[in-house]
Design a protein around this motif. Structure first.
Motif, short mmCIF file in Angstrom:
data_model
loop_
_atom_site.label_atom_id
_atom_site.label_comp_id
_atom_site.label_asym_id
_atom_site.label_seq_id
_atom_site.Cartn_x
_atom_site.Cartn_y
_atom_site.Cartn_z
N ARG A 95 51.93 33.38 17.91
CA ARG A 95 52.77 33.37 19.11
C ARG A 95 52.69 34.73 19.81
NH1 ARG A 95 59.20 31.99 19.32
NH2 ARG A 95 59.39 32.21 21.57
N ASP A 96 52.59 34.71 21.12
CA ASP A 96 52.51 35.90 21.97
C ASP A 96 51.20 36.66 21.80
OD1 ASP A 96 55.04 35.39 23.04
OD2 ASP A 96 56.02 36.52 21.45
N THR A 98 47.22 36.83 22.73
CA THR A 98 46.17 36.30 23.60
C THR A 98 44.88 36.39 22.81
OG1 THR A 98 47.33 36.99 25.60
CG2 THR A 98 44.97 36.57 25.79
N LYS A 119 38.72 27.30 19.66
CA LYS A 119 39.87 27.42 20.54
C LYS A 119 41.02 26.47 20.16
CE LYS A 119 40.51 28.11 25.44
NZ LYS A 119 39.90 27.88 26.77
N VAL A 123 44.93 27.70 19.43
CA VAL A 123 46.07 27.17 20.18
C VAL A 123 47.06 26.50 19.23
CG1 VAL A 123 46.75 25.47 21.92
CG2 VAL A 123 44.78 26.98 22.33
N THR A 128 47.57 32.08 22.90
CA THR A 128 47.24 31.76 24.28
C THR A 128 45.76 32.07 24.47
OG1 THR A 128 49.45 32.35 25.02
CG2 THR A 128 47.71 32.32 26.69
N CYS A 129 45.03 31.08 24.95
CA CYS A 129 43.59 31.25 25.22
C CYS A 129 43.37 30.91 26.69
CB CYS A 129 42.76 30.34 24.32
SG CYS A 129 42.90 30.66 22.56
N PRO A 130 43.57 31.88 27.58
CA PRO A 130 43.59 31.59 29.02
C PRO A 130 42.22 31.45 29.69
CG PRO A 130 43.94 33.91 28.68
CD PRO A 130 43.88 33.28 27.31
N THR A 161 47.83 38.00 30.61
CA THR A 161 48.46 37.10 29.65
C THR A 161 48.80 37.78 28.33
OG1 THR A 161 46.30 36.33 28.89
CG2 THR A 161 47.40 35.04 30.61
N SER A 162 48.36 39.02 28.16
CA SER A 162 48.72 39.78 26.95
C SER A 162 50.11 40.34 27.12
CB SER A 162 47.72 40.91 26.72
OG SER A 162 46.43 40.38 26.48
#
Length: 167
Positions: A95-96, A98, A119, A123, A128-130, A161-162
Motif C-alpha cells: 500500500r502507498d 508505486t 503487474k 497490484v 500502484t502501477c501507473p 503517484t509516489s
C-alpha cells in the motif's frame, strides 16, 4: 523520494540487477536508496519470520518507488521473486508504494510479460502501477535507448503517484 530496487534473479549481481538500477537512476536522477538482490536472502525465503527477509519486506513497503525486476524464466517471472512477493500481505502489503515492473529476456517473444504476469501480482499486493511495465532485451539494454525513452515518458507520472514528488 525513497527508491528501492528489488531483483529476483537466481544469479546474484545479474544483468537484471544492473538494468533495474539503471532504470531507477533514469526515473529519479539518483542512485536507489536500497537494493535487494532477493537470491541473497537464501533459505529465509522458504518460510516466515526470518529477520533478513522481514527487514527487506519492511524496506520495500516503506519505499515511495520500487523497481521490481526479474528475468523471463519459463515464460514468467522467477520463483525466487515469487517467494519474496509471498512475504507481503495481500491487499495492503505494498500500500502507498508505486511499483515499476521490469523484465528482461533474450528476445521480444515475452514483451508483454511485465504487464500480463508481474503487474497483476504487484497490484494484488496493493501497489500502484501507473504506467506500463518495461521489457528489455538482455543483450542490448546497455546500448539501446529503451530505458532512457521509458524514463522520459513516465518519470513524471511515477513522481506524481509516489508518496513524494519526483525531482
Amino acid at each position: 523520494m525513497t527508491t528501492t530496487v528489488v531483483v529476483g534473479n537466481p544469479k546474484p549481481a545479474s544483468r537484471t540487477l544492473d538494468a533495474a538500477s539503471r532504470l531507477a537512476v533514469a526515473l529519479t536522477g539518483t542512485e536507489p536508496d536500497a537494493t535487494i538482490d532477493v537470491v541473497e536472502l537464501g533459505s529465509g525465503l522458504l518460510g516466515w519470520g526470518d529477520d533478513s527477509v522481514g527487514a527487506a519486506v519492511q524496506r520495500v513497503a516503506e519505499s515511495d518507488l520500487v523497481v521490481i525486476a526479474s528475468p523471463t524464466f519459463k515464460a514468467s517471472y522467477t520463483g525466487v521473486l515469487k517467494l519474496f512477493l509471498d512475504q507481503f500481505a495481500t491487499g495492503d502489503g505494498l500500500r502507498d508504494v508505486t511499483a515499476v515492473p521490469l523484465m528482461l529476456g533474450a528476445g521480444p517473444g515475452h514483451a508483454m510479460a511485465p504487464d500480463l504476469l508481474l503487474k497483476p501480482v504487484l497490484v494484488e499486493l496493493g501497489a500502484t502501477c501507473p504506467a506500463p511495465g518495461l521489457y528489455l532485451i538482455d543483450s542490448t539494454y546497455t546500448t539501446d535507448s529503451r530505458i532512457a525513452d521509458y524514463a522520459e515518458r513516465w518519470a513524471r507520472v511515477f513522481g506524481r503517484t509516489s508518496r513524494t514528488e519526483a525531482p
